[in-house]
Design an enzyme around this catalytic site. Structure first.
Site: not given
Ligand code: 13P
Length: 246
Positions: A9, A11, A93, A95, A164, A170, A208
């Site tokens: 992903n 982002k 997601h 976010e 997740e 992150g 992560s």
């Molecule tokens: P990270 O791997 O940066 O923690 O992000 C995970 C994520 O949100 C994947 O959709």
């Protein structure tokens, strides 16, 4: 045995030059012993499709509209994603739930729209740290998944689920393999009650995941791959996770 899926992903990251280098790095590392996909920002779908055409690495988007078409300024329909050859679309997601106020119902509607157009939704669920500390993890992820199961009906078995935990995204604070497996097992049980092919469905872990923790997470019985954020932006790290899955 379920074949694992590792999906990057990206982002809101990327540029023409960075994407070209990253995609070349991933493509040159094939073959993989697992399914591999990258979910890229909308403007880069076209060049991603060209770069990956004919190869085993699949591509997708990070969101879609719940509407088929119409006066929805700024939205991107699943039909458009399908035209660009997207195999996957991430929906729900954290976010998007957090910064764009997406509800369980909207996420479910997006998943339904995606499947109706033959694009596999990667449906994200996960609890915040406050919810985990309050002992609400099970209730939260079950509520989030239940809305999607209800909307998809007899097609529920066709989605990919991603657990997740919001506190692990992150932050570098990865869930332990045991913590992740416990939630994955709950989700599998919920899917089993809803669809006859739950044992063949993929439940990914995201939060992560890095080359140094991928093997222990991916060796858990109900963890069928990863949804990778930060580590998906470095070809060497992403490829190392794909190798751990294969
Ligand atoms: P990270 O791997 O940066 O923690 O992000 C995970 C994520 O949100 C994947 O959709």
């Amino acid at each position: 045995m379920r074949r694992k899926l590792v999906a990057g992903n990206w982002k809101m990251h990327g540029s023409h030059s960075a994407n070209a280098e990253l995609l070349a790095g991933i493509s040159s590392a094939r073959p993989f012993g697992c399914d591999v996909a990258v979910c890229v920002p909308f403007p880069y779908l076209s060049e991603t499709a060209v770069a990956l055409a004919g190869g085993p690495v699949l591509w997708g988007a990070q969101d879609c509209s719940a509407h088929e078409q119409g006066a929805y300024t700024g939205e991107v329909s699943v039909a458009m994603l399908a035209e660009f050859g997207c195999r996957y679309v991430i929906v729900g997601h954290s976010e998007r739930r957090q910064y764009h106020a997406e509800t369980d119902l909207l996420v479910a509607e997006k998943a339904r729209t995606a499947l109706a157009r033959g694009v596999t939704p990667i449906v994200c669920v996960g609890e915040t740290l406050a919810q985990r500390d309050a002992g609400e993890t099970e209730a939260v992820v079950k509520r989030q998944l239940s809305a999607v199961i209800h909307a998809l009906g007899h097609c529920a078995g066709e989605m990919v689920v991603a657990y997740e935990p919001v506190w692990a995204i992150g932050t570098g604070k990865v869930a332990t393999p045991e913590q992740a497996q416990a939630v994955h097992a709950l989700l599998r049980a919920q899917l089993k009650a809803a669809t006859p092919n739950a044992d063949e469905m993929k439940i990914l872990y995201g939060g992560s995941m890095k080359p140094d923790n991928a093997v222990s997470l991916l060796s858990q019985p109900d963890i069928d791959g990863g949804l990778i954020g930060g580590a998906a932006l470095k070809a060497a790290d992403f490829v190392a996770i794909c190798r751990a899955a294969g």
